[in-house]
Design a protein around this motif. Structure first.
Motif, PDB file in Angstrom:
ATOM      1  N   GLY A  94       0.866  -1.649  -0.281  1.00  0.00           N
ATOM      2  CA  GLY A  94      -0.064   0.438   0.047  1.00  0.00           C
ATOM      3  C   GLY A  94       1.079   1.420  -0.225  1.00  0.00           C
ATOM      4  N   ASN A  95       2.133   1.018  -0.701  1.00  0.00           N
ATOM      5  CA  ASN A  95       2.902   3.066  -0.858  1.00  0.00           C
ATOM      6  C   ASN A  95       2.387   3.325  -1.261  1.00  0.00           C
ATOM      7  OD1 ASN A  95       4.977   1.311   1.463  1.00  0.00           O
ATOM      8  ND2 ASN A  95       6.259  -0.012  -0.482  1.00  0.00           N
ATOM      9  N   PHE A  96       2.468   4.574  -1.179  1.00  0.00           N
ATOM     10  CA  PHE A  96       2.183   5.252  -2.329  1.00  0.00           C
ATOM     11  C   PHE A  96       3.143   5.938  -2.998  1.00  0.00           C
ATOM     12  CE2 PHE A  96       0.214   8.804   1.574  1.00  0.00           C
ATOM     13  CZ  PHE A  96      -0.946   7.787   1.900  1.00  0.00           C
ATOM     14  N   PHE A  97       3.168   5.869  -4.497  1.00  0.00           N
ATOM     15  CA  PHE A  97       3.134   6.282  -5.273  1.00  0.00           C
ATOM     16  C   PHE A  97       2.699   7.101  -6.904  1.00  0.00           C
ATOM     17  CE2 PHE A  97       1.635   1.588  -6.459  1.00  0.00           C
ATOM     18  CZ  PHE A  97       1.162   2.152  -8.064  1.00  0.00           C
ATOM     19  N   ILE A  98       3.371   7.675  -7.747  1.00  0.00           N
ATOM     20  CA  ILE A  98       1.996   8.054  -8.754  1.00  0.00           C
ATOM     21  C   ILE A  98       2.520   8.084  -9.551  1.00  0.00           C
ATOM     22  CG2 ILE A  98       2.669  10.608 -10.166  1.00  0.00           C
ATOM     23  CD1 ILE A  98       3.449  11.591  -7.497  1.00  0.00           C
ATOM     24  N   SER A  99       1.734   7.119 -10.788  1.00  0.00           N
ATOM     25  CA  SER A  99       2.073   7.346 -11.652  1.00  0.00           C
ATOM     26  C   SER A  99       2.308   7.346 -13.076  1.00  0.00           C
ATOM     27  CB  SER A  99       0.073   6.367 -12.689  1.00  0.00           C
ATOM     28  OG  SER A  99      -0.188   6.886 -13.059  1.00  0.00           O
ATOM     29  N   ALA A 100       3.064   7.585 -14.136  1.00  0.00           N
ATOM     30  CA  ALA A 100       3.504   7.866 -14.857  1.00  0.00           C
ATOM     31  C   ALA A 100       2.691   8.811 -16.330  1.00  0.00           C
ATOM     32  CB  ALA A 100       4.077   7.335 -15.864  1.00  0.00           C
ATOM     33  N   GLN A 101       1.075   8.732 -16.061  1.00  0.00           N
ATOM     34  CA  GLN A 101       0.419   9.467 -16.152  1.00  0.00           C
ATOM     35  C   GLN A 101       0.282  10.066 -15.773  1.00  0.00           C
ATOM     36  OE1 GLN A 101      -4.031   7.691 -16.298  1.00  0.00           O
ATOM     37  NE2 GLN A 101      -4.225   9.156 -17.696  1.00  0.00           N
ATOM     38  N   GLU A 102      -0.164   9.969 -13.650  1.00  0.00           N
ATOM     39  CA  GLU A 102      -0.494  11.334 -13.373  1.00  0.00           C
ATOM     40  C   GLU A 102       0.901  12.437 -13.390  1.00  0.00           C
ATOM     41  OE1 GLU A 102      -2.678   8.211 -10.455  1.00  0.00           O
ATOM     42  OE2 GLU A 102      -1.409   8.321  -9.988  1.00  0.00           O
ATOM     43  N   ARG A 103       1.882  11.237 -13.699  1.00  0.00           N
ATOM     44  CA  ARG A 103       3.224  13.047 -13.800  1.00  0.00           C
ATOM     45  C   ARG A 103       3.263  13.095 -14.270  1.00  0.00           C
ATOM     46  NH1 ARG A 103       7.634  12.709 -10.449  1.00  0.00           N
ATOM     47  NH2 ARG A 103       7.748  10.044  -9.993  1.00  0.00           N
ATOM     48  N   THR A 104       2.971  13.068 -15.455  1.00  0.00           N
ATOM     49  CA  THR A 104       3.090  13.939 -16.372  1.00  0.00           C
ATOM     50  C   THR A 104       1.893  15.305 -16.611  1.00  0.00           C
ATOM     51  OG1 THR A 104       3.844  12.088 -18.590  1.00  0.00           O
ATOM     52  CG2 THR A 104       2.661  14.103 -18.730  1.00  0.00           C
ATOM     53  N   MET A 105       0.837  15.332 -15.415  1.00  0.00           N
ATOM     54  CA  MET A 105      -0.265  15.498 -15.467  1.00  0.00           C
ATOM     55  C   MET A 105       0.173  16.554 -14.959  1.00  0.00           C
ATOM     56  SD  MET A 105      -4.293  13.873 -15.591  1.00  0.00           S
ATOM     57  CE  MET A 105      -4.492  13.557 -13.664  1.00  0.00           C
ATOM     58  N   LEU A 106       0.002  15.905 -13.065  1.00  0.00           N
ATOM     59  CA  LEU A 106       0.521  17.164 -12.916  1.00  0.00           C
ATOM     60  C   LEU A 106       2.267  18.373 -13.199  1.00  0.00           C
ATOM     61  CD1 LEU A 106       0.847  17.882  -9.835  1.00  0.00           C
ATOM     62  CD2 LEU A 106       2.095  16.390  -8.947  1.00  0.00           C
ATOM     63  N   GLU A 107       2.862  17.304 -14.138  1.00  0.00           N
ATOM     64  CA  GLU A 107       4.119  18.089 -13.830  1.00  0.00           C
ATOM     65  C   GLU A 107       3.266  19.730 -15.625  1.00  0.00           C
ATOM     66  OE1 GLU A 107       7.214  15.538 -15.293  1.00  0.00           O
ATOM     67  OE2 GLU A 107       8.055  15.123 -13.636  1.00  0.00           O
ATOM     68  N   ASN A 108       2.739  18.999 -15.978  1.00  0.00           N
ATOM     69  CA  ASN A 108       2.119  19.935 -17.075  1.00  0.00           C
ATOM     70  C   ASN A 108       1.589  20.779 -16.678  1.00  0.00           C
ATOM     71  OD1 ASN A 108       3.052  18.768 -19.348  1.00  0.00           O
ATOM     72  ND2 ASN A 108       1.311  17.365 -19.496  1.00  0.00           N
ATOM     73  N   ALA A 109       0.670  20.630 -15.702  1.00  0.00           N
ATOM     74  CA  ALA A 109      -0.365  21.697 -14.654  1.00  0.00           C
ATOM     75  C   ALA A 109       0.679  22.640 -13.966  1.00  0.00           C
ATOM     76  CB  ALA A 109      -1.314  21.068 -13.835  1.00  0.00           C
ATOM     77  N   LEU A 110       1.884  22.068 -13.541  1.00  0.00           N
ATOM     78  CA  LEU A 110       3.048  23.011 -12.265  1.00  0.00           C
ATOM     79  C   LEU A 110       3.702  23.858 -13.849  1.00  0.00           C
ATOM     80  CD1 LEU A 110       4.676  20.208 -10.461  1.00  0.00           C
ATOM     81  CD2 LEU A 110       3.098  22.906  -8.899  1.00  0.00           C
ATOM     82  N   SER A 111       4.387  23.307 -14.762  1.00  0.00           N
ATOM     83  CA  SER A 111       4.839  24.329 -15.570  1.00  0.00           C
ATOM     84  C   SER A 111       4.063  25.818 -15.910  1.00  0.00           C
ATOM     85  CB  SER A 111       4.998  23.362 -16.863  1.00  0.00           C
ATOM     86  OG  SER A 111       3.946  23.659 -17.696  1.00  0.00           O
ATOM     87  N   LYS A 112       2.300  25.494 -16.373  1.00  0.00           N
ATOM     88  CA  LYS A 112       1.527  26.017 -16.693  1.00  0.00           C
ATOM     89  C   LYS A 112       1.295  27.252 -15.266  1.00  0.00           C
ATOM     90  CE  LYS A 112      -0.944  23.716 -19.674  1.00  0.00           C
ATOM     91  NZ  LYS A 112      -2.121  23.508 -20.588  1.00  0.00           N
TER      92      LYS A 112
END
Length: 131
Positions: free
Chosen positions: A102-120
């Motif tokens: 049950g470790n927390f992790f971010i999927s590749a799709q979530e990472r892309t969404m987050l990084e795109n939103a952060l860059s904006k």
């Protein structure tokens, strides 16, 4: 700091994964832990995210907690086994869990969404008029 998602957000998106005995206060702790995980992983997340980033943070936070709840549910099913194989005559069934702890992790799709939103959030186009 508050969580990026509420227990209502989680219930709306993962109702079948949440045990009946789990109260909103329990869900709130998981959501806060996932939010801390995101803030530690992405220290550039601002205190007051814009609407797009806030929505992405809510989606990713809920997804992280959903995976943790699913891992807990799978652990109850098989005592936390990484792999279960059953054989009966010519038939074989194999079941394994990718996140049995049950470790927390971010999927590749979530990472892309987050990084795109952060860059904006960080880079804004500014035009100089009257030159």
């Amino acid at each position: 700091m508050p969580a990026y998602a509420s227990p209502d957000d989680l219930r709306a998106r993962a109702r079948r994964l949440i045990p009946d005995s789990m109260e909103d206060s329990d869900l709130q702790v998981l959501l806060e832990d996932a939010s801390v995980f995101l803030r530690a992983t992405y220290p550039t997340i601002p205190e007051s995210p814009d609407a797009l980033l806030a929505s992405v943070l809510r989606v990713v936070t809920v997804a992280i907690v959903k995976r943790a709840l699913l891992a807990e549910k799978n652990a109850e099913f098989s005592d936390g086994a990484q792999s279960v194989t059953d054989t009966a005559g010519p038939f074989t069934s194999t079941l394994s869990f990718r996140n049995s702890e049950g470790n927390f992790f971010i999927s590749a799709q979530e990472r892309t969404m987050l990084e795109n939103a952060l860059s904006k959030q960080r880079f804004r186009c500014i035009t100089a008029e009257g030159w």
